[in-house]
Write an enzyme that holds these catalytic residues in place. Structure first.
Site, mmCIF file in Angstrom:
data_model
loop_
_atom_site.group_PDB
_atom_site.id
_atom_site.type_symbol
_atom_site.label_atom_id
_atom_site.label_comp_id
_atom_site.label_asym_id
_atom_site.label_seq_id
_atom_site.Cartn_x
_atom_site.Cartn_y
_atom_site.Cartn_z
ATOM 1 N N SER A 166 2.957 -6.309 5.197
ATOM 2 C CA SER A 166 2.672 -6.534 6.611
ATOM 3 C C SER A 166 2.106 -7.929 6.804
ATOM 4 O O SER A 166 1.486 -8.503 5.888
ATOM 5 C CB SER A 166 1.656 -5.504 7.122
ATOM 6 O OG SER A 166 1.230 -5.803 8.441
ATOM 7 N N TYR A 186 -6.205 -0.996 5.737
ATOM 8 C CA TYR A 186 -4.799 -1.330 5.949
ATOM 9 C C TYR A 186 -4.462 -2.740 5.466
ATOM 10 O O TYR A 186 -3.534 -2.943 4.677
ATOM 11 C CB TYR A 186 -4.448 -1.176 7.434
ATOM 12 C CG TYR A 186 -2.967 -1.278 7.706
ATOM 13 C CD1 TYR A 186 -2.134 -0.195 7.467
ATOM 14 C CD2 TYR A 186 -2.403 -2.454 8.179
ATOM 15 C CE1 TYR A 186 -0.771 -0.277 7.707
ATOM 16 C CE2 TYR A 186 -1.045 -2.546 8.414
ATOM 17 C CZ TYR A 186 -0.233 -1.453 8.175
ATOM 18 O OH TYR A 186 1.124 -1.556 8.400
#
Length: 269
Positions: free
Chosen positions: A142, A156
């Site tokens: 990401s 995350y």
């Protein structure tokens, strides 16, 4: 040389970027192994892909939060005589709220799915790829792996940063053996991710030009790993954000992250 019909294993194939990868690879003449928890969705996708592209599609329901799942999954592949040429480590999700607001079991499952499972699947499938002299591994990371961590999704960004570094090392170790490894780093992507985390209303405040479709992300990911690109950030806007984050002093970057966290994250204690 790649096989006439490569076999691709896609985790998290029941929705979003995983489904888009499955469709993109099937359209390119790949046979598929679809992995996720939601059997009905996998079966529906498999039927669609068989009808549209005529290839072989195996459905292997699997909960990667189970530490024993990667071993069982690879054992079933061996039992069926399936040799994986492409591994797309896509399965993932977010855990909203502050770190202490969630039970440890919630965090442990998250780390198992986003860190341990993709690492173990690569470890188990790489030797055969190297022996055949051909393989492709896409680790869906990401843009979050390059910007300061935000409050409200504590693990995350850290997990995605790990996937980037892991991919870089794997790429260096395996390139000479014919195995390309790529960390695919999308930014905001139209999928059910934010619906599941309960942040859809907040995320919809972002301008539309910041979003990409899951289909575009998958297309870019396939193209990037085929070119031998080790890290690929999708979209010009996301690449600009990455460049800016790398240029800003840490103190300023963290201040910006703190401000944005209040606008777009759930911070309940």
């Amino acid at each position: 040389m790649p096989p006439a019909r490569p076999l691709s294993l896609v985790t998290g194939a029941s929705a979003g970027i995983g489904t888009a990868f499955a469709r993109e690879l099937a359209a390119r003449g790949h046979d598929l192994v679809l992995v996720a928890r939601r059997v009905e969705r996998l079966e529906a996708l498999a039927a669609e892909l068989r009808e549209r592209h005529g290839g072989a599609v195996a459905v292997l329901p699997c909960d990667l939060a189970d530490p024993a799942a990667p071993d069982r999954l690879c054992g079933e592949l061996e039992r069926r005589g399936l040799a994986v040429d492409w591994l797309v480590n896509n399965a993932g999700y977010g855990v909203p709220g502050s770190f202490v607001a969630n039970a440890w079991r919630t965090h442990a499952d998250f780390l198992q799915v986003l860190l341990a499972a993709p690492t173990e699947l690569a470890w188990r499938l790489l030797p055969a790829m190297r022996a055949r002299g051909y393989g492709r591994i896409v680790n869906v990371a990401s843009l979050a792996g390059f910007v300061p961590g935000s409050a409200g999704h504590t693990l995350y960004a850290a997990a995605k940063a790990y996937l980037v570094k892991f991919s870089q090392s794997l790429a260096l170790e395996n390139r000479a053996a014919g195995v390309n490894v790529c960390a695919l780093c999308p930014g905001f992507t139209w999928s059910e991710f934010h619906d599941v985390t309960g942040t859809r209303a907040k995320m919809d405040r972002l301008p539309r030009f910041m979003w990409l479709t899951a289909e575009e992300v998958a297309r870019q990911g396939v193209a990037a790993v085929e070119r031998g690109k080790v890290v690929h950030v999708t979209g010009r806007v996301n690449r600009a954000i990455k460049a800016l984050a790398e240029l800003l002093p840490d103190r300023l970057a963290l201040a910006l992250s703190a401000r944005e966290s209040k606008r777009y994250r759930q911070l309940e204690e």
